[in-house]
Design a protein around this motif. Structure first.
Motif, mmCIF file in Angstrom:
data_model
loop_
_atom_site.group_PDB
_atom_site.id
_atom_site.type_symbol
_atom_site.label_atom_id
_atom_site.label_comp_id
_atom_site.label_asym_id
_atom_site.label_seq_id
_atom_site.Cartn_x
_atom_site.Cartn_y
_atom_site.Cartn_z
ATOM 1 N N LYS A 45 -0.737 67.581 78.407
ATOM 2 C CA LYS A 45 0.543 67.665 77.678
ATOM 3 C C LYS A 45 1.743 67.793 78.619
ATOM 4 O O LYS A 45 2.820 67.295 78.314
ATOM 5 N N THR A 129 0.269 83.823 79.832
ATOM 6 C CA THR A 129 1.049 83.434 78.652
ATOM 7 C C THR A 129 0.977 84.523 77.585
ATOM 8 O O THR A 129 1.995 84.920 76.998
ATOM 9 N N ALA A 229 -1.630 78.796 68.216
ATOM 10 C CA ALA A 229 -2.307 77.499 68.097
ATOM 11 C C ALA A 229 -1.395 76.378 68.595
ATOM 12 O O ALA A 229 -1.844 75.460 69.281
ATOM 13 N N GLY A 230 -0.129 76.435 68.186
ATOM 14 C CA GLY A 230 0.818 75.420 68.669
ATOM 15 C C GLY A 230 0.561 74.040 68.098
ATOM 16 O O GLY A 230 0.841 73.040 68.752
ATOM 17 N N MET A 264 9.659 81.170 73.126
ATOM 18 C CA MET A 264 8.476 80.539 73.712
ATOM 19 C C MET A 264 8.091 81.260 75.002
ATOM 20 O O MET A 264 8.926 81.399 75.899
ATOM 21 N N PRO A 265 6.840 81.712 75.089
ATOM 22 C CA PRO A 265 6.401 82.329 76.343
ATOM 23 C C PRO A 265 6.129 81.251 77.379
ATOM 24 O O PRO A 265 5.980 80.076 77.038
ATOM 25 N N GLY A 339 -12.303 72.226 70.052
ATOM 26 C CA GLY A 339 -12.694 73.436 69.341
ATOM 27 C C GLY A 339 -12.788 74.661 70.231
ATOM 28 O O GLY A 339 -12.172 74.724 71.295
HETATM 29 N N1 LIG Z 1 3.742 78.206 76.668
HETATM 30 C C1 LIG Z 1 2.796 78.215 77.592
HETATM 31 O O1 LIG Z 1 3.041 78.497 78.772
HETATM 32 C C2 LIG Z 1 1.372 77.898 77.179
HETATM 33 C C3 LIG Z 1 0.312 78.287 78.014
HETATM 34 C C4 LIG Z 1 -0.996 78.051 77.583
HETATM 35 C C5 LIG Z 1 -1.219 77.372 76.374
HETATM 36 N N2 LIG Z 1 -0.164 76.971 75.626
HETATM 37 C C6 LIG Z 1 -0.388 76.285 74.331
HETATM 38 O O2 LIG Z 1 -1.102 77.203 73.527
HETATM 39 C C7 LIG Z 1 -1.938 76.496 72.609
HETATM 40 C C8 LIG Z 1 -3.334 77.064 72.716
HETATM 41 O O3 LIG Z 1 -3.873 76.779 74.005
HETATM 42 P P1 LIG Z 1 -5.323 77.319 74.386
HETATM 43 O O4 LIG Z 1 -5.700 76.811 75.711
HETATM 44 O O5 LIG Z 1 -5.336 78.775 74.145
HETATM 45 O O6 LIG Z 1 -6.156 76.560 73.235
HETATM 46 P P2 LIG Z 1 -7.714 76.434 72.998
HETATM 47 O O7 LIG Z 1 -8.441 77.578 73.600
HETATM 48 O O8 LIG Z 1 -8.149 75.057 73.366
HETATM 49 O O9 LIG Z 1 -7.715 76.564 71.392
HETATM 50 C C9 LIG Z 1 -8.773 76.088 70.625
HETATM 51 C C10 LIG Z 1 -8.735 76.815 69.275
HETATM 52 O O10 LIG Z 1 -7.540 76.494 68.568
HETATM 53 C C11 LIG Z 1 -7.756 76.851 67.229
HETATM 54 N N3 LIG Z 1 -6.999 75.980 66.332
HETATM 55 C C12 LIG Z 1 -7.027 74.624 66.293
HETATM 56 N N4 LIG Z 1 -6.219 74.172 65.309
HETATM 57 C C13 LIG Z 1 -5.686 75.278 64.695
HETATM 58 C C14 LIG Z 1 -4.797 75.468 63.600
HETATM 59 N N5 LIG Z 1 -4.292 74.421 62.930
HETATM 60 N N6 LIG Z 1 -4.472 76.737 63.276
HETATM 61 C C15 LIG Z 1 -4.972 77.788 63.927
HETATM 62 N N7 LIG Z 1 -5.832 77.672 64.994
HETATM 63 C C16 LIG Z 1 -6.184 76.426 65.353
HETATM 64 C C17 LIG Z 1 -9.247 76.655 66.956
HETATM 65 O O11 LIG Z 1 -9.650 77.877 66.373
HETATM 66 P P3 LIG Z 1 -10.928 78.013 65.394
HETATM 67 O O12 LIG Z 1 -12.113 77.863 66.306
HETATM 68 O O13 LIG Z 1 -10.764 79.368 64.818
HETATM 69 O O14 LIG Z 1 -10.812 76.915 64.366
HETATM 70 C C18 LIG Z 1 -9.852 76.404 68.343
HETATM 71 O O15 LIG Z 1 -11.026 77.150 68.589
HETATM 72 C C19 LIG Z 1 -1.814 75.016 72.974
HETATM 73 O O16 LIG Z 1 -0.887 74.420 72.104
HETATM 74 C C20 LIG Z 1 -1.273 75.060 74.382
HETATM 75 O O17 LIG Z 1 -0.565 73.891 74.721
HETATM 76 C C21 LIG Z 1 1.119 77.222 75.991
#
Ligand SMILES: NC(=O)c1ccc[n+]([C@@H]2O[C@H](COP(=O)([O-])OP(=O)(O)OC[C@H]3O[C@@H](n4cnc5c(N)ncnc54)[C@H](OP(=O)(O)O)[C@@H]3O)[C@@H](O)[C@H]2O)c1
Length: 350
Positions: A45, A129, A229-230, A264-265, A339
């Motif tokens: 992304k 984060t 979730a984002g 946003m963090p 997932g």
């Molecule tokens: N701002 C920043 O610096 C920063 C840093 C890191 C990540 N992020 C963002 O944070 C988000 C999460 O990243 P991550 O690495 O933690 O993700 P991840 O571990 O890949 O998250 C996967 C989980 O997301 C959940 N999910 C999917 N669709 C969903 C929905 N519609 N509603 C609620 N939960 C949902 C699912 O939960 P279930 O198994 O319960 O279905 C899945 O197990 C991403 O958008 C990423 O780009 C931002």
């Protein structure tokens, strides 16, 4: 040794390179032999949505120190982990999805015996984060000096890695009423990590269920809510979250949301972050928040020290795959299709 690297070009092609070499590093950097690189949605992304390209992709890693400055706390052979810098013009040496990389000394930690090396490779971006949300933007007490609060808080998408981390930090900060949304199969693990009320985010009545449970609890409205979730789409994870809380709730989302409703963090707040989203005329400059960064860094160290007892990632999978297969996994991770659970790649990639 051939350095196999996952690379994004200026015109957003994701390719495999084996011609990049990073023998020289600056006086404040370590040269690392990568053993594992952690996969994040940001790996794809940041190139497609924030304009950070061309570069080698990836941030999180664990590996061995090949070269260290004499004046640093590190020496050749140390087992270390951490993450690497991000901004427009990011040098290829900082990408973690390659066999060797460079990293500034202040973005690295030595891996203690209680922290498995593959978990160390998965930790830094997500915990930093989550710590930025819980302890900087929400201003909750540090785990090392916890408070005691019965105010309800909400984490939407708590089984994402950022969500799981925020949940455990909120528990360690002594939040006593933590509402979460997740798929029902995750509810037990989330309860074991501190959630007190769990809801299915895909239920047609999720908003009504949460508002009724908040009322029944009788501790006032949800004071703080994190969209961990984002997701985009209509409704997005942030839209549903907003409907479930009150007008006075402090809101955060892990992704950039238009308007000023959400804070946003960031995973890395010590330096200015320059990005160029496709719809922006000019590059954007996200200001540095160095005090907040080092506050989050102390929280990361708390998580490392207490790993396995007060903090953990419940699912980390090691993939020993080809570079092409690794790219395929990253695409599934960036759009949320892979997932639950964190993925790390073993290096060198095949
Ligand atoms: N701002 C920043 O610096 C920063 C840093 C890191 C990540 N992020 C963002 O944070 C988000 C999460 O990243 P991550 O690495 O933690 O993700 P991840 O571990 O890949 O998250 C996967 C989980 O997301 C959940 N999910 C999917 N669709 C969903 C929905 N519609 N509603 C609620 N939960 C949902 C699912 O939960 P279930 O198994 O319960 O279905 C899945 O197990 C991403 O958008 C990423 O780009 C931002």
């Amino acid at each position: 040794m051939i350095n196999k690297a996952l690379y994004v070009t200026e015109d957003v092609q994701f390719v495999i390179r084996d011609d990049l070499h990073h023998k020289s590093v600056t006086p404040n950097e370590l040269l690392i032999e990568t053993r594992y690189s952690g996969a994040n949605p940001a790996d794809i992304k940041h190139a497609t949505l924030l304009g950070i390209r061309p570069t080698v992709i990836g941030y999180d890693f664990a590996g061995r120190v090949l070269k260290a400055p004499l004046a640093s706390d590190f020496k050749e052979g140390d087992a270390v982990a951490g993450y690497t810098p991000s901004s427009l013009g990011r040098p290829t040496k900082y990408g973690s999805h390659q066999s060797s990389l460079a990293v500034p000394c202040d973005m690295v930690f030595k891996i203690p015996s209680n922290l498995p090396e593959v978990h160390a490779a998965a930790l830094t971006s997500s915990v930093m984060t989550a710590a930025d949300v819980v302890h900087n933007l929400f201003k909750f007490p540090l785990p090392s000096n916890p408070g005691d609060s019965s105010d309800p808080v909400l984490i939407w998408g708590a089984s994402s890695t950022v969500g799981l981390s925020a949940l455990q930090l909120a528990r360690a900060s002594s939040c006593r009423n933590i509402f979460v949304t997740a798929s029902p199969t995750r509810h037990d693990i989330l309860r074991s990590l501190g959630a007190t009320h769990a809801f299915d985010y895909s239920s047609a009545t999720v908003v009504a269920e949460i508002t009724a449970a908040v009322k029944a609890l009788g501790k006032g409205p949800i004071t703080h809510a994190l969209d961990a979730a984002g997701t985009e789409g209509r409704p997005s994870s942030a839209d549903l979250m907003v409907q479930s809380v009150s007008e006075s709730t402090v809101l955060c989302s892990v992704v950039l949301r238009p308007g000023s409703t959400f804070q946003m963090p960031v995973a890395l707040a010590k330096d200015v972050w320059r990005i160029h989203p496709p719809d922006a005329q000019e590059p954007l400059r996200i200001p540095a928040r160095p005090a907040d960064h080092w506050n989050a860094w102390t929280v990361l160290h708390w998580a490392i020290t207490n790993y396995g007892t007060k903090f953990k990632l419940p699912s980390v999978s090691v993939l020993d795959v080809t570079a092409e297969e690794a790219l395929g996994e990253l695409f599934r991770i960036q759009n949320g299709k892979r997932g639950f659970g964190k993925v790390v790649f073993q290096h060198p990639l095949k």
